[in-house]
Design a protein around this motif. Structure first.
Motif, PDB file in Angstrom:
ATOM      1  N   SER A 227       0.795  -1.229   0.000  1.00 25.68           N
ATOM      2  CA  SER A 227       0.000   0.000   0.000  1.00 25.68           C
ATOM      3  C   SER A 227       0.823   1.272   0.000  1.00 25.68           C
ATOM      4  O   SER A 227       0.274   2.361  -0.181  1.00 25.68           O
ATOM      5  N   SER A 228       2.132   1.174   0.208  1.00 19.43           N
ATOM      6  CA  SER A 228       2.947   2.386   0.279  1.00 19.43           C
ATOM      7  C   SER A 228       4.425   2.057   0.116  1.00 19.43           C
ATOM      8  O   SER A 228       4.843   0.900   0.264  1.00 19.43           O
ATOM      9  N   TRP A 254       6.099   1.415  -9.107  1.00 24.49           N
ATOM     10  CA  TRP A 254       5.008   2.188  -8.558  1.00 24.49           C
ATOM     11  C   TRP A 254       3.803   2.135  -9.487  1.00 24.49           C
ATOM     12  O   TRP A 254       3.911   1.735 -10.642  1.00 24.49           O
ATOM     13  N   ARG A 255       2.646   2.505  -8.975  1.00 21.82           N
ATOM     14  CA  ARG A 255       1.381   2.232  -9.669  1.00 21.82           C
ATOM     15  C   ARG A 255       1.329   2.793 -11.074  1.00 21.82           C
ATOM     16  O   ARG A 255       0.716   2.203 -11.967  1.00 21.82           O
ATOM     17  N   HIS A 275      -3.359  -0.855  -6.487  1.00 20.09           N
ATOM     18  CA  HIS A 275      -2.442  -0.774  -5.348  1.00 20.09           C
ATOM     19  C   HIS A 275      -1.388   0.312  -5.620  1.00 20.09           C
ATOM     20  O   HIS A 275      -1.133   0.675  -6.764  1.00 20.09           O
ATOM     21  N   ASP A 276      -0.756   0.788  -4.580  1.00 18.21           N
ATOM     22  CA  ASP A 276       0.203   1.882  -4.749  1.00 18.21           C
ATOM     23  C   ASP A 276       1.525   1.412  -5.337  1.00 18.21           C
ATOM     24  O   ASP A 276       2.154   2.131  -6.105  1.00 18.21           O
ATOM     25  N   ASP A 352       6.326  11.113  -3.229  1.00 16.74           N
ATOM     26  CA  ASP A 352       5.242  12.076  -3.001  1.00 16.74           C
ATOM     27  C   ASP A 352       5.538  13.407  -3.698  1.00 16.74           C
ATOM     28  O   ASP A 352       4.636  14.023  -4.291  1.00 16.74           O
ATOM     29  N   ARG A 355       5.087  13.013  -7.498  1.00 12.23           N
ATOM     30  CA  ARG A 355       3.664  12.925  -7.846  1.00 12.23           C
ATOM     31  C   ARG A 355       2.985  14.291  -7.750  1.00 12.23           C
ATOM     32  O   ARG A 355       2.056  14.594  -8.505  1.00 12.23           O
TER      33      ARG A 355
END
Length: 455
Positions: A227-228, A254-255, A275-276, A352, A355
C-alpha cells in the motif's frame, strides 16, 4: 582534411584497424544517450592490448582527444563522440581467455559482451554476479568502466565488488597489469579500484578478472502488492530476516508504471491494478520457506496480495512487467530518463514530491518510477507532451533539485558522462571534485581520454 595523429595511426596500425570518413560505421557515431549522432575524426579498432597501447601513445604525442567505446549502451553520453575526437572501439577484443574453477574466476578481454561472460560461467556450473538489461550488447569492459549495477546488486554488489583484477592502458600508452585472482591481495595501493567507475577518463580497460559465484538453487519468484513505499521497505527488511538463503532480487514498480505495463504495453496483470506499489521478488532456497515468509507478511498486513510463479513462463511474465519500460518508444513521445539514488528513509518523500510536482509543472506529462530500491536506486522515465531542450532542462532541474534536497545521488549506476556533468556538484562536494581533478591530471595530463566526461 589531413590530421597528423590520424595519419600516424593509419601508418602504424593500417587501414584494417583505422577507419576514416565514410568507412566509419554509423553505429560508432553515437551511444544510447540520445545525443545527436556525430562522426568521429577516425575509428580505431584494436585487436590486442598492444594495439591499444600504440594508438594511445600516438594520440598522446599529438594531444589528440580519444573517446573509448564498448557496447555503446550507456545512457550518460560517455561513449558519444565529441567534435574532433578519435573513437577507440574495443568491439574486436572479444573472448573469455580463462575460467579457473579452483579460484572461481573468469578472465576476459574487455570487448566481450556480458552475456558471453555469463554463458561461460553458467557452462562451468557457476554464475556471474553482474547482470543488467543490456546484457546482450553491453561489454564487460564497459561494465567495469561505469561500475555497472543492475538487477542483482542486492546480493552480489556493483561491478566493483565482482572485479578482482584488471589490465589497462594509460593515456601515454603504458600498460599496467594486475590480473589478480586472489580474494586477498593487500600489497600497496589497489589501483584497479581507481579505474572501476572512471568512465574511460583515466585509462582504457583491456582485460578483466571477474569473481564468479555458486548458482543459487531453488529460485522462487513472486509479484507482491503493497500500500505504500514505507510498507515496501518494511517488506524488504522482513524478507531479509525470514528467508534463510536471503534475497536475490527486490524490484519496485510504482502504480503509474504497473498501470501502463498492464494497459498500454499489454502485459498480463498477475495482480489487479489499484495498489500503490508492486514488488518483483526473487529468492533462492525452495518454495516452503518462501511461501512461509510471504504468508507472515500477509498476516502482518504489509503484503496485500501475492502471486508466486509456478512455471518459467509465469516467471518470464512477471519480468515482462519490470522490463515493459523498454517498449515505451513504441507507445509514447520521447522522454527523459533518470537514474538516481535516494536514501531509503527519504524515499516515500521523494515519490510524493514527484507525484505532486511533475503534473503541476508539465501539463499532460506521463511518468513512471521503478527500480532496485533495496540498494536505494530508482529510475524515472518522464515523458512531457512536447520535449524541447528547454523542457528537458526544466525536468532535469526539478528531479535533481529534489535529489539534492533529499541527500541523494544524481547517478546510481549509469555514470556521469557528458549529460550529467553539470549536475555532479549537487552530489559531490568541492573538495571531492578537486580531488577527482587532481587524479585526472596525474594520469592524463594532456586531457586526451574522454575529455568533458565527468569533469
Amino acid at each position: 582534411m589531413s590530421n597528423a595523429a590520424v595519419d600516424e595511426l593509419l601508418m602504424r596500425l593500417g587501414p584494417d584497424k583505422v577507419k576514416v570518413g565514410g568507412e566509419i560505421p554509423l553505429r560508432n557515431w553515437s551511444d544510447a544517450s540520445g545525443l545527436e549522432p556525430a562522426s568521429p575524426l577516425a575509428l580505431v579498432l584494436p585487436r590486442t592490448t598492444e594495439d591499444v597501447s600504440a594508438a594511445l601513445a600516438i594520440c598522446h604525442a599529438h594531444g589528440q582527444a580519444v573517446v573509448t567505446q564498448g557496447g555503446l549502451t550507456g545512457l550518460a553520453g560517455g561513449a558519444h563522440p565529441g567534435e574532433g575526437e578519435v573513437a577507440l572501439s574495443l568491439e574486436r577484443m572479444v573472448g573469455v581467455e580463462e575460467l579457473d574453477r579452483s579460484s572461481s574466476t573468469l578472465t576476459a578481454l574487455a570487448g566481450t559482451p556480458l552475456h558471453l561472460v555469463q554463458q561461460a560461467a553458467d557452462d562451468a556450473g557457476l554464475m556471474c554476479g553482474i547482470d543488467l538489461g543490456a546484457r546482450g550488447s553491453c561489454t564487460i569492459g564497459g561494465n567495469v568502466a561505469t561500475n555497472a549495477g543492475g538487477n542483482q546488486v542486492l546480493r552480489y554488489g556493483m561491478a566493483r565488488k565482482n572485479v578482482l583484477g584488471l589490465e589497462a592502458v594509460l593515456a601515454d600508452g603504458t600498460v599496467v597489469r594486475s590480473l589478480n585472482k586472489m580474494m586477498k591481495n593487500n600489497a600497496g595501493y589497489d589501483w584497479t579500484q581507481l579505474f572501476i567507475g572512471s568512465e574511460g577518463t583515466l585509462g582504457v580497460v583491456t582485460r578483466v578478472v571477474v569473481a564468479l559465484h555458486p548458482k543459487p538453487v531453488g529460485v522462487q519468484t513472486a509479484v507482491l502488492a503493497v500500500s505504500s513505499t514505507s510498507d515496501a521497505i518494511a517488506v524488504l527488511r522482513g524478507l531479509e530476516r525470514s528467508l534463510p538463503a536471503g534475497l536475490l532480487v527486490f524490484e519496485a514498480m510504482w502504480r503509474e508504471m504497473y498501470e501502463i505495463a498492464t494497459t498500454s504495453i499489454g502485459v498480463a496483470a498477475p495482480i489487479e491494478q489499484g495498489h500503490d506499489l508492486y514488488l518483483l521478488v526473487e529468492a533462492p532456497g525452495g518454495a516452503a520457506a518462501f511461501e512461509a515468509a510471504l504468508a507472515g507478511l500477509y498476516e502482518d498486513g504489509l503484503v496485500l496480495d501475492a502471486v508466486i510463479a509456478k512455471s518459467q513462463a509465469e516467471r518470464d511474465g512477471f519480468w515482462a512487467l519490470r522490463e515493459s519500460v523498454y517498449e515505451y518508444d513504441r507507445h509514447f513521445s520521447k522522454g527523459v530518463g533518470f537514474d538516481i539514488s535516494i536514501p531509503l528513509d527519504r524515499l516515500s518523500e521523494a515519490i510524493d514530491a514527484l507525484r505532486r510536482d511533475l503534473p503541476a509543472a508539465f501539463r499532460g506529462v506521463v511518468w513512471v518510477a521503478f527500480g532496485h530500491i533495496a540498494d536505494s536506486n530508482i529510475h524515472l522515465q518522464i515523458m512531457p507532451p512536447d520535449l524541447t531542450d528547454f523542457v528537458r532542462k526544466a525536468v532535469e532541474q526539478l528531479v535533481y533539485d529534489h535529489t539534492k534536497r533529499l541527500g541523494g545521488s544524481v547517478s546510481a549506476e549509469h555514470g556521469i558522462g557528458r549529460i550529467k556533468r553539470s549536475y555532479l556538484g549537487m552530489t559531490r562536494s568541492a573538495p571531492e571534485l578537486a580531488l577527482m581533478a587532481s587524479v585526472k591530471r596525474a594520469l592524463d595530463p594532456k586531457d586526451i581520454l574522454n575529455p568533458g566526461r565527468i569533469l
